[in-house]
Each structure stands twice: as structure tokens, then as C-alpha cells.
Design a protein around this motif. Structure first.
Motif: not given
Ligand code: ZN
Ligand code: ZN
Length: 289
Positions: A17, A19, A21-22, A84, A88
Motif C-alpha cells: 500500500d 501512504t 506519510e511514506q 491507489q 496517494v
């Protein structure tokens, strides 16, 4: 300075996934290292949407052991959702982070029209083009015995010639913007007696296609222990008017922006002071910094 070749995930099975944040952490680490903009460029081969249209491509290879090894490796690396991932990275970009949406696209002989159709539905900023395999031989994959032993059983000129032919076809397909790790065929450290013949073909392919070439530090950690491209090939790119990007090819946060000083020095040694960045697949110059 750019880091225009970054992966979110290591190879092999694991949570796939993306994200926010990453991506934000990648941007923060890059900025702290003096890198003004990054591109997230995950491997196209990791997404379920790619599998749906390209699965079985390895069966074109006449060697059943090579084909089945590729099939097994492919399945072990698979499972991310392209929608996805795109969502992101676009959210990070919309939040003002210094990131653009990219992808590392492999060369699939005879199937690049299928790749182009798949990618046309997404708002990519930059597409890297890579040759990671010749036929279904994953020549840069030293974790697979069937792949690794071919380095011993095939003549090095033939390997470099097949690689270069794939790179020419990739460039001529017009599907991608930047040639990633342009002389990846040197990864094992074995080179033909006159590598310049192959460098000339690689530089000509980049120049006639209008593609940029990437200066990538990942080779420093491979048996060849040298950045891509070799100094002779880098000089040929610059002399042919081929624009450059810089890349760590990191697969995790701790390696983002790695070796940026080496990359800068290498490029500066050719007299080049400009890199090429991208928005919506349109190039613009940025200072080497
Ligand atoms: Zn690659
Ligand atoms: Zn990569």
C-alpha cells in the motif's frame, strides 16, 4: 538536484500500500539532502492492473526454465493497486510536497502498445523506461539461480548486443521519457572488449527518441561498482544533446538521495550544469545545484 527514481517497496512479497506519510517522509529526507524534487517511480510490473493485460509475456521466451523462473518471480513481486498508488502520489503533490508522479516501465518486446494503452488512463508526470530482462531472462536478478547461471553460459558480446537491441526498441517505442540505468547490462562487472560500440548505439537511441538519460547511483552497490552510465556513455549522452536526470533508485527511505554528491560530481565533470524535470510528461530544465 533531483531524485527521479524512487520505489516505495522492496522486491518480494509484503504489504504493497502507498501512504501519504511514506511519500512525505521521502520528500523530507530528500529536502534535507538538498534535493529539490523527487519522482516516485514504482515498477509497473508490481501492479495487478499490469498483470491483467501482460500476464504470460514470458512464454514468448523459447527457454522453458527461464520462462517459468520469470513467472514465479513475477508472482512473488505482484499485488499493488495502480489506482491507489496514483491517488496517494497525487494527494502528496496536491498538498504541495515536492513530488511528481512517475513509474518505472519495463520493456515488453512486442507489447509496448498494450503498455501505452494501460498508462494512457493515468496523469503521469514522468515515465522511466528500463530494460531489466532480455527475453524472459531477468539478467539483473542475482537471487534466481536460473537467471544468474546464464552469465556463465552466454558470451558477453551477445548479452550486451541483445540488451542494446531491447534498449533501442524501447526508445523507438516512444512510450517513456527517461532511459533508466542506461547501461544496466554491465551490472555483473563483465564487459565486452569494446563497450564503446554499444555506448554509441545507446546514445544514438536516446538522442533520436528525444529521451533523457538517468545518472543512477545504484550500480555502486552492484558487482560492477560504478554508477550508470559509465563515464564514456555519459560523455556521449552530453555530446549528443541528451538531457539528464539524477537518481538513487532507492527502495526504502534510508537510501533516498543517496550518493547525490557523487552524481553531481560525475555530471559536472562533463561540463553539464542542468538537469531535466517533468510535469505531465513535458520536460523543463532545472539547475544541477
Ligand atoms: Zn530498474
Ligand atoms: Zn528502479
Amino acid at each position: 538536484m533531483l531524485d527521479y527514481h524512487l520505489h516505495l517497496w522492496e522486491h518480494g512479497p509484503g504489504p504493497l500500500d502507498a501512504t501519504l506519510e511514506q511519500v512525505a517522509a521521502y520528500c523530507e529526507r530528500a529536502a534535507a539532502a538538498g534535493v529539490s524534487e523527487i519522482a516516485i517511480t514504482e515498477h509497473l510490473s508490481r501492479f495487478r492492473q499490469t498483470d491483467a493485460v501482460l500476464r504470460g509475456w514470458w512464454d514468448d521466451d523459447p527457454d522453458p526454465v527461464i520462462a517459468s523462473t520469470m513467472a514465479r518471480w513475477w508472482d512473488g513481486d505482484l499485488g499493488a493497486d495502480l489506482d491507489q498508488y496514483v491517488e496517494v502520489v497525487l494527494a502528496a503533490k496536491a498538498a504541495g510536497l515536492p513530488v511528481v508522479l512517475g513509474l518505472e516501465v519495463d520493456y515488453y518486446a512486442g507489447r509496448m502498445h498494450t503498455v501505452a494503452e494501460l498508462l494512457a488512463g493515468y496523469p503521469f508526470d514522468v515515465l522511466l523506461g528500463s530494460v531489466h530482462w532480455v527475453g524472459a531472462w531477468g539478467f539483473d536478478n542475482f537471487g534466481e539461480a536460473a537467471f544468474e547461471c546464464r552469465w556463465e553460459t552466454h558470451a558477453i558480446e551477445g548479452i550486451w548486443d541483445s540488451y542494446t537491441t531491447s534498449l533501442e526498441e524501447l526508445a523507438d517505442s516512444g512510450v517513456c521519457d527517461v532511459l533508466a540505468h542506461p547501461d544496466l547490462c554491465k551490472i555483473s562487472g563483465r564487459r565486452p572488449p569494446v563497450p564503446e560500440e554499444f555506448h554509441a548505439r545507446m546514445a544514438e537511441a536516446a538522442a533520436r527518441s528525444g529521451m533523457a538519460a538517468e545518472v543512477n547511483s545504484a550500480g555502486l552497490g552492484k558487482p560492477v561498482a560504478e554508477c550508470y552510465p559509465a563515464p564514456d556513455l555519459l560523455r556521449r549522452f552530453v555530446a549528443s544533446g541528451v538531457a539528464l536526470t539524477t537518481a538513487s533508485d532507492a527502495h526504502r527511505l534510508g537510501r533516498v538521495a543517496e550518493c547525490r554528491d557523487e552524481l553531481r560530481a560525475l555530471i559536472r565533470s562533463t561540463g553539464c550544469e542542468t538537469l531535466q524535470a517533468y510535469r505531465s510528461r513535458s520536460p523543463h530544465p532545472v539547475p544541477l545545484g
